[in-house]
Write an enzyme that holds these catalytic residues in place. Structure first.
Site, mmCIF file in Angstrom:
data_model
loop_
_atom_site.group_PDB
_atom_site.id
_atom_site.type_symbol
_atom_site.label_atom_id
_atom_site.label_comp_id
_atom_site.label_asym_id
_atom_site.label_seq_id
_atom_site.Cartn_x
_atom_site.Cartn_y
_atom_site.Cartn_z
ATOM 1 N N HIS A 182 0.213 86.344 -59.288
ATOM 2 C CA HIS A 182 1.389 86.664 -60.086
ATOM 3 C C HIS A 182 1.487 85.734 -61.285
ATOM 4 O O HIS A 182 0.877 84.669 -61.319
ATOM 5 C CB HIS A 182 2.677 86.441 -59.286
ATOM 6 C CG HIS A 182 2.820 87.249 -58.058
ATOM 7 N ND1 HIS A 182 3.586 88.394 -58.005
ATOM 8 C CD2 HIS A 182 2.334 87.072 -56.803
ATOM 9 C CE1 HIS A 182 3.558 88.888 -56.775
ATOM 10 N NE2 HIS A 182 2.808 88.108 -56.027
ATOM 11 N N GLU B 9 1.823 82.383 -57.265
ATOM 12 C CA GLU B 9 2.477 82.526 -58.560
ATOM 13 C C GLU B 9 1.908 81.506 -59.534
ATOM 14 O O GLU B 9 1.879 80.304 -59.243
ATOM 15 C CB GLU B 9 3.993 82.293 -58.431
ATOM 16 C CG GLU B 9 4.710 83.326 -57.593
ATOM 17 C CD GLU B 9 5.184 84.536 -58.409
ATOM 18 O OE1 GLU B 9 4.874 84.601 -59.627
ATOM 19 O OE2 GLU B 9 5.861 85.404 -57.821
ATOM 20 N N ASP C 7 2.553 91.632 -64.254
ATOM 21 C CA ASP C 7 1.992 90.283 -64.135
ATOM 22 C C ASP C 7 0.728 90.283 -63.265
ATOM 23 O O ASP C 7 0.589 91.155 -62.409
ATOM 24 C CB ASP C 7 3.058 89.317 -63.565
ATOM 25 C CG ASP C 7 3.522 89.692 -62.155
ATOM 26 O OD1 ASP C 7 4.009 90.818 -61.961
ATOM 27 O OD2 ASP C 7 3.373 88.858 -61.254
HETATM 28 ZN ZN LIG Z 1 4.597 89.255 -59.570
#
Ligand SMILES: [Zn+2]
Length: 154
Positions: free
Chosen positions: A5, A87, A136
């Site tokens: 992400h 992330e 993303d």
């Molecule tokens: Zn995401």
């Protein structure tokens, strides 16, 4: 599988504590107009890699985190049930920091070593498992650079 992400809070700003606050349900919703728009959102990821390439773990790899939302990978829905979410602090159209790639590669290699069911073939972007809904880590993320750094045999 592993889901990559990109996130920034507020959008486009890097370096603050807000992402960690969001993942630990301690974000002050009144601190920024954007936070009001996402007020009450409950999300988490297993790992956050900020711009400086550090690795911060929020959720044990053996537990479910809430990062994928409505999603599908190779015909299997609800990716949160069978994925690890990583992330990267960033946004779709801003190049990711040089320091984030080796950090991400190290995490992926460690996960592949620990969980034989995961190989680099099971690494996908949020945009890939939730197309049309999520973009993303975005076009700025260099997938070939990631794969090159994972090396042969992985
Ligand atoms: Zn995401």
């Amino acid at each position: 599988m592993i889901v990559v992400h990109g996130i920034s809070l507020p959008p486009g700003e890097f370096g603050g504590p807000e992402i960690g606050a969001l993942f630990t349900n301690t974000l002050d919703w009144d601190a920024h107009p954007y936070f009001g728009e996402i007020r009450g959102m409950e999300v988490s990821a297993h790992v956050l890699v900020p711009r400086d390439g550090t690795v911060i773990q929020f959720v044990p790899f053996t537990e479910r985190a809430w990062h994928a939302g409505e999603s599908c990978f190779r015909g299997q829905h609800r990716c949160n049930d069978f994925s690890i979410g990583i992330e990267l602090e960033g946004e779709d159209d801003t190049p990711y920091d040089d320091r984030q790639y080796p950090a991400l590669q190290a995490v992926i290699q460690a996960l592949c070593a620990a969980y034989p069911a995961i190989s680099p073939r099971e690494v996908a972007g949020h945009c890939d498992i939730a197309p049309g809904r999520k973009t993303d880590p975005g076009p700025a993320f260099d997938w070939l650079r990631l794969y090159d750094g994972l090396g042969p045999g992985n």
